[in-house]
Design an enzyme around this catalytic site. Structure first.
Site, PDB file in Angstrom:
ATOM      1  N   ASP A 149       0.830  -1.217   0.000  1.00 32.11           N
ATOM      2  CA  ASP A 149       0.000   0.000   0.000  1.00 32.11           C
ATOM      3  C   ASP A 149       0.863   1.266   0.000  1.00 32.11           C
ATOM      4  O   ASP A 149       0.409   2.330  -0.419  1.00 32.11           O
ATOM      5  CB  ASP A 149      -1.007   0.018   1.169  1.00 32.11           C
ATOM      6  CG  ASP A 149      -0.392  -0.220   2.528  1.00 32.11           C
ATOM      7  OD1 ASP A 149       0.445  -1.140   2.644  1.00 32.11           O
ATOM      8  OD2 ASP A 149      -0.732   0.506   3.478  1.00 32.11           O
ATOM      9  N   ASP A 164       4.741   3.545   9.403  1.00 32.41           N
ATOM     10  CA  ASP A 164       3.886   2.568  10.093  1.00 32.41           C
ATOM     11  C   ASP A 164       4.668   2.037  11.281  1.00 32.41           C
ATOM     12  O   ASP A 164       5.788   1.556  11.124  1.00 32.41           O
ATOM     13  CB  ASP A 164       3.557   1.390   9.168  1.00 32.41           C
ATOM     14  CG  ASP A 164       2.543   1.739   8.103  1.00 32.41           C
ATOM     15  OD1 ASP A 164       2.288   2.940   7.903  1.00 32.41           O
ATOM     16  OD2 ASP A 164       2.017   0.807   7.467  1.00 32.41           O
ATOM     17  N   HIS A 171      -2.524   7.804   7.683  1.00 31.46           N
ATOM     18  CA  HIS A 171      -2.546   6.339   7.711  1.00 31.46           C
ATOM     19  C   HIS A 171      -3.523   5.889   8.795  1.00 31.46           C
ATOM     20  O   HIS A 171      -3.160   5.197   9.754  1.00 31.46           O
ATOM     21  CB  HIS A 171      -1.141   5.799   7.985  1.00 31.46           C
ATOM     22  CG  HIS A 171      -0.981   4.347   7.642  1.00 31.46           C
ATOM     23  ND1 HIS A 171      -1.446   3.338   8.446  1.00 31.46           N
ATOM     24  CD2 HIS A 171      -0.433   3.733   6.572  1.00 31.46           C
ATOM     25  CE1 HIS A 171      -1.170   2.168   7.890  1.00 31.46           C
ATOM     26  NE2 HIS A 171      -0.558   2.381   6.742  1.00 31.46           N
TER      27      HIS A 171
HETATM   28 ZN   LIG Z   1       0.661   0.947   5.888  1.00 33.66          ZN
HETATM   29 ZN   LIG Z   2       2.924  -1.177   6.703  1.00 28.23          ZN
END
Ligand SMILES: [Zn+2]
Ligand SMILES: [Zn+2]
Length: 303
Positions: free
Chosen positions: A69, A183, A246
């Protein structure tokens, strides 16, 4: 509204969900005369087009990690940015800076799209210099880019035991600082490298308590930062503005996902300072203060 010489625009605030409202993860950083992308998820080129920013104007593509992604827009930025039309126009190599794995990704894209490149060179006479690539990999915390007063520092974060490598970025320009968590779970390195940030852009994930018994929900949440935890990061780093991107809102067929209001309320349990939940094309001007600008295409906030 005046525009400062240090500006961050959230091009994609989403996750793997193919949502028309939140495109894949991608953030534009403009510092002086330079323009950078951090990640390039689904739809990155569409958001650049909405900003009337030619894709070829991007100086460096930074990557945080290799979840698709965050990278599925990379071939689009690379290939479409090469086209001669006003939205492309890249004449110099597509420059990529990322943790170990960037070279493998880009070399395989070059193999995958070799026929397109051959055809366009023969047919459209596009310059090979504009489709060439220039990849720099790193494998530890430190300065990964420095030019014309912009310093970019990568720092490792914790996205889970096997999701490695994964790095956040700290961008310094003209005495101001923007930090991007990438992330990650709650992570001390974000707090360390987030120190003194004017703008701290952090990921967040939330599920309703009823869903937390589900194994797949537990697995996803274990890879991310809850609003309470993110609030704790913000409380310890005290940025002039904290912003969410996110945004992972987990639901099921029976149980609706939490809302933006829910995650803000949960963040407030641990943090009382300036906070905004990001949306696509939201921009932050980093001057003496950090101002927030919504894109005219977005609907007005709910009363
Ligand atoms: Zn992500
Ligand atoms: Zn990720």
């Amino acid at each position: 509204m005046t525009t400062s010489d240090f500006r961050v625009t959230l091009l994609g605030t989403g996750v793997p969900i193919p949502s028309p409202d939140r495109f894949g993860p991608c953030t534009l950083v403009e510092a002086g005369d330079q323009k950078f992308l951090i990640d390039a998820g689904r739809g990155a080129t569409i958001r650049l087009y909405q900003l009337k920013l030619p894709i070829g104007r991007i100086d460096v593509q930074f990557l945080t990690h290799y979840h698709s992604d965050h990278t599925s827009g990379v071939p689009d930025v690379w290939l479409t940015g090469w086209l001669e039309s006003h939205f492309g126009t890249r004449k110099t190599p597509y420059r990529v800076v990322g943790p170990t794995g960037a070279r493998e990704l880009i070399e395989n894209l070059e193999r995958a799209y070799a026929l397109d490149i051959k055809i366009r060179v023969a047919d459209e006479k596009l310059p090979l210099s504009g489709i060439a690539t220039d990849v720099t990999e790193f494998d530890r915390d430190g300065v990964v880019f420095e030019k014309n007063g912009v310093k970019v520092i990568a720092f490792e974060v914790d996205h889970g035991a096997v999701i490695k490598p994964c790095y956040g970025y700290r961008v310094e320009y003209g005495g101001r600082v923007a930090v991007f968590s990438s992330d990650t779970r709650y992570n001390q390195n974000v707090i360390k490298y987030g120190a003194g940030a004017d703008l701290l852009v952090h990921e967040v994930a939330s599920a309703r308590p009823e869903l937390m018994r589900e194994a797949y929900i537990q697995r996803i949440i274990a890879h991310h930062t809850t609003p309470r935890e993110a609030g704790s990061v913000f409380a310890q780093t005290r940025p002039k503005l904290a912003a969410y991107t996110h945004i992972v809102l987990l639901g099921s067929e029976r149980i609706p996902p939490p809302t933006i209001d829910d995650i803000v309320a949960e963040t407030r349990q641990t943090y009382g300072g300036p906070l905004v939940a990001g949306e696509d094309l939201m921009a932050f001007d980093i001057g003496a203060t950090v101002s927030v600008e919504r894109h005219p295409s977005r609907s007005p906030p709910k009363a």
